[in-house]
Scaffold this active site. Structure first.
Site, mmCIF file in Angstrom:
data_model
loop_
_atom_site.group_PDB
_atom_site.id
_atom_site.type_symbol
_atom_site.label_atom_id
_atom_site.label_comp_id
_atom_site.label_asym_id
_atom_site.label_seq_id
_atom_site.Cartn_x
_atom_site.Cartn_y
_atom_site.Cartn_z
ATOM 1 N N THR A 95 -4.157 -15.130 -9.833
ATOM 2 C CA THR A 95 -5.599 -15.414 -9.815
ATOM 3 C C THR A 95 -6.118 -15.369 -11.245
ATOM 4 O OG1 THR A 95 -5.809 -14.346 -7.656
ATOM 5 C CG2 THR A 95 -7.843 -14.745 -8.887
ATOM 6 N N LYS A 170 -10.551 -19.872 -5.455
ATOM 7 C CA LYS A 170 -10.068 -18.497 -5.260
ATOM 8 C C LYS A 170 -11.111 -17.480 -5.743
ATOM 9 C CE LYS A 170 -7.521 -14.845 -4.809
ATOM 10 N NZ LYS A 170 -7.566 -14.156 -3.517
ATOM 11 N N LYS A 238 -11.616 -7.841 -12.005
ATOM 12 C CA LYS A 238 -11.317 -9.025 -12.833
ATOM 13 C C LYS A 238 -11.834 -10.287 -12.138
ATOM 14 C CE LYS A 238 -7.354 -10.606 -11.932
ATOM 15 N NZ LYS A 238 -6.730 -11.496 -10.949
HETATM 16 N N1 NDP Z 1 -2.538 -7.592 -4.294
HETATM 17 C C1 NDP Z 1 -3.243 -8.483 -3.596
HETATM 18 O O1 NDP Z 1 -3.699 -8.199 -2.466
HETATM 19 C C2 NDP Z 1 -3.520 -9.853 -4.130
HETATM 20 C C3 NDP Z 1 -3.408 -10.152 -5.472
HETATM 21 N N2 NDP Z 1 -3.696 -11.419 -5.905
HETATM 22 C C4 NDP Z 1 -3.553 -11.774 -7.313
HETATM 23 O O2 NDP Z 1 -2.161 -11.885 -7.545
HETATM 24 C C5 NDP Z 1 -1.839 -11.478 -8.879
HETATM 25 C C6 NDP Z 1 -0.805 -10.347 -8.812
HETATM 26 O O3 NDP Z 1 -1.355 -9.290 -8.074
HETATM 27 P P1 NDP Z 1 -0.532 -7.981 -7.702
HETATM 28 O O4 NDP Z 1 0.859 -8.333 -7.380
HETATM 29 O O5 NDP Z 1 -1.344 -7.255 -6.713
HETATM 30 O O6 NDP Z 1 -0.598 -7.208 -9.088
HETATM 31 P P2 NDP Z 1 0.324 -6.044 -9.670
HETATM 32 O O7 NDP Z 1 -0.553 -5.305 -10.615
HETATM 33 O O8 NDP Z 1 1.009 -5.308 -8.582
HETATM 34 O O9 NDP Z 1 1.445 -6.856 -10.484
HETATM 35 C C7 NDP Z 1 1.117 -7.518 -11.676
HETATM 36 C C8 NDP Z 1 2.326 -8.234 -12.224
HETATM 37 O O10 NDP Z 1 1.964 -8.850 -13.477
HETATM 38 C C9 NDP Z 1 2.889 -8.392 -14.478
HETATM 39 N N3 NDP Z 1 2.228 -8.342 -15.779
HETATM 40 C C10 NDP Z 1 1.078 -7.732 -16.105
HETATM 41 N N4 NDP Z 1 0.778 -7.929 -17.405
HETATM 42 C C11 NDP Z 1 1.787 -8.678 -17.910
HETATM 43 C C12 NDP Z 1 2.054 -9.233 -19.192
HETATM 44 N N5 NDP Z 1 1.225 -9.048 -20.222
HETATM 45 N N6 NDP Z 1 3.173 -9.950 -19.357
HETATM 46 C C13 NDP Z 1 4.017 -10.149 -18.320
HETATM 47 N N7 NDP Z 1 3.826 -9.670 -17.078
HETATM 48 C C14 NDP Z 1 2.713 -8.936 -16.880
HETATM 49 C C15 NDP Z 1 3.341 -7.023 -14.001
HETATM 50 O O11 NDP Z 1 4.537 -6.674 -14.650
HETATM 51 P P3 NDP Z 1 4.970 -5.109 -14.776
HETATM 52 O O12 NDP Z 1 5.650 -4.785 -13.476
HETATM 53 O O13 NDP Z 1 5.865 -5.061 -15.932
HETATM 54 O O14 NDP Z 1 3.713 -4.308 -14.981
HETATM 55 C C16 NDP Z 1 3.527 -7.305 -12.516
HETATM 56 O O15 NDP Z 1 4.700 -8.020 -12.280
HETATM 57 C C17 NDP Z 1 -3.184 -11.054 -9.511
HETATM 58 O O16 NDP Z 1 -3.688 -12.159 -10.223
HETATM 59 C C18 NDP Z 1 -4.056 -10.733 -8.308
HETATM 60 O O17 NDP Z 1 -5.416 -10.889 -8.586
HETATM 61 C C19 NDP Z 1 -4.047 -12.419 -5.037
HETATM 62 C C20 NDP Z 1 -4.150 -12.174 -3.707
HETATM 63 C C21 NDP Z 1 -3.924 -10.871 -3.152
HETATM 64 O O1 LIG Z 2 -7.096 -11.495 -3.854
HETATM 65 C C1 LIG Z 2 -7.011 -10.711 -2.944
HETATM 66 C C2 LIG Z 2 -6.939 -11.076 -1.555
HETATM 67 O O2 LIG Z 2 -6.881 -10.176 -0.683
HETATM 68 O O3 LIG Z 2 -6.946 -12.279 -1.278
#
Ligand code: NDP
Ligand SMILES: O=CC(=O)O
Length: 289
Positions: A95, A170, A238
């Site tokens: 996102t 989104k 965010k």
């Molecule tokens: N969780 C949810 O319910 C939902 C989330 N989303 C969106 O999906 C995306 C991922 O969410 P989610 O999985 O929950 O987040 P997490 O915080 O669990 O995971 C984030 C991921 O991004 C990586 N990351 C962060 N910073 C960097 C960087 N500078 N360089 C490389 N990799 C990086 C992390 O790596 P590392 O492990 O090394 O920290 C990890 O793999 C977000 O954009 C979120 O808004 C969308 C729908 C639902």
């Molecule tokens: O981005 C979060 C979700 O639940 O969708």
């Protein structure tokens, strides 16, 4: 079908696991490489950089935390741009805002690659169950080639046209969700402070026009002050911030979303950013004390 997968956080881990379970060959990379171990136990291969994954796979999906992460994985040393070329497709499901997506699109297509943005609606459980809603935009042919993977990851895939439209849709969806979560939190706290049962409030809401999976799923744990992270609060904040910027660009007045954003910011300042976004109720409780 062989796919690369960059980013194994809450969502990326569940999504890549689903692809593996459904017969895809998956090559993973995560900034913290140790998070790849569980996927390897289930048959995934690992690479040491995004560039290596792109070199190996015709299609690569990314699921990263925010615009900064999405840009870093593409543009930094060892990043996607080093190996993307004609014949390769990059599908970023993080996102982010439209500007970030457009920058990535320009860089990828500038090297002859193809790009689709595909942010998802639905949280950890829908990701585990392959029930996400995919909001895709960009290269139409790549979108169509991605359908077998999207069908494993989600229950419905929308094609929304030009790059940026998926990101905007989104953010609008999540702006509504964040505002709803705040109204819900205020209601639960108000019931409790007025001497009413917040569990009874949940039963009443569930029987009427406002019933929804979010209130039903999160309400009972919120009433127990328990917030195991499915959707981290820092990511919801965010999304509110990016949605408000979209409102600014389009001169749309969004006082409800702005107030909700303040509550998420307050919750972050209280150290709750890594908990589930439903922990915003703690900011509502705090403001009363
Ligand atoms: N969780 C949810 O319910 C939902 C989330 N989303 C969106 O999906 C995306 C991922 O969410 P989610 O999985 O929950 O987040 P997490 O915080 O669990 O995971 C984030 C991921 O991004 C990586 N990351 C962060 N910073 C960097 C960087 N500078 N360089 C490389 N990799 C990086 C992390 O790596 P590392 O492990 O090394 O920290 C990890 O793999 C977000 O954009 C979120 O808004 C969308 C729908 C639902
Ligand atoms: O981005 C979060 C979700 O639940 O969708």
């Amino acid at each position: 079908m062989e796919v690369g997968f960059l980013g194994l956080g809450i969502m990326g881990k569940a999504m890549s696991m689903n692809l593996l379970k459904n017969g895809f060959k998956v090559t993973v990379w995560n900034r913290t490489l140790s998070k790849c171990d569980e996927l390897v136990e289930h048959g995934a291969s690992v690479c040491e950089s995004p560039a290596e994954v792109i070199k190996k796979c015709k299609y690569t999906i990314a699921m990263l935390s925010d615009p900064c992460a999405a840009l870093s994985v593409v543009f930094d040393k060892g990043g996607v741009l080093e190996q993307i070329c004609e014949g390769k497709g990059y599908i970023d499901m993080s996102t982010v805002d439209a500007e970030t997506s457009l920058k990535i699109n320009e860089a990828i297509t500038g090297k002859g690659g193809r790009f689709v943005e595909g942010p998802v609606s639905g949280s950890k459980k829908p990701a585990e169950d392959g029930q996400l809603i995919i909001l895709a935009a960009g290269d139409k042919a790549l979108f169509e080639e991605s359908i077998p993977a999207f069908d494993v990851l989600g229950k419905r895939s929308f094609y929304l046209g030009q790059v940026g439209n998926g990101a905007k849709m989104k953010l609008i969806v999540n702006m509504i969700m964040g505002s709803m979560m705040n109204a819900f939190s205020e209601g639960l706290v108000l019931a409790d402070k007025s001497g009413l049962s917040s569990d009874t409030l949940l039963d009443i809401l569930d029987l009427g026009a406002m019933t929804n999976p979010m209130f039903k799923g999160k309400g009972p744990s919120m009433n127990k002050s328990s917030y195991p992270p499915a959707f981290p609060l820092k990511h919801q904040q965010k999304d509110m911030r990016l949605a408000l910027a979209l409102g600014d660009e389009n001169a749309v007045s969004m006082p409800v979303a702005a107030a909700a954003n303040e509550a998420f910011k307050k919750a972050r300042s209280l150290g709750l950013g890594d908990l589930d976004f439903s922990a915003v109720i703690e900011a509502v409780k705090f403001s009363r004390e």
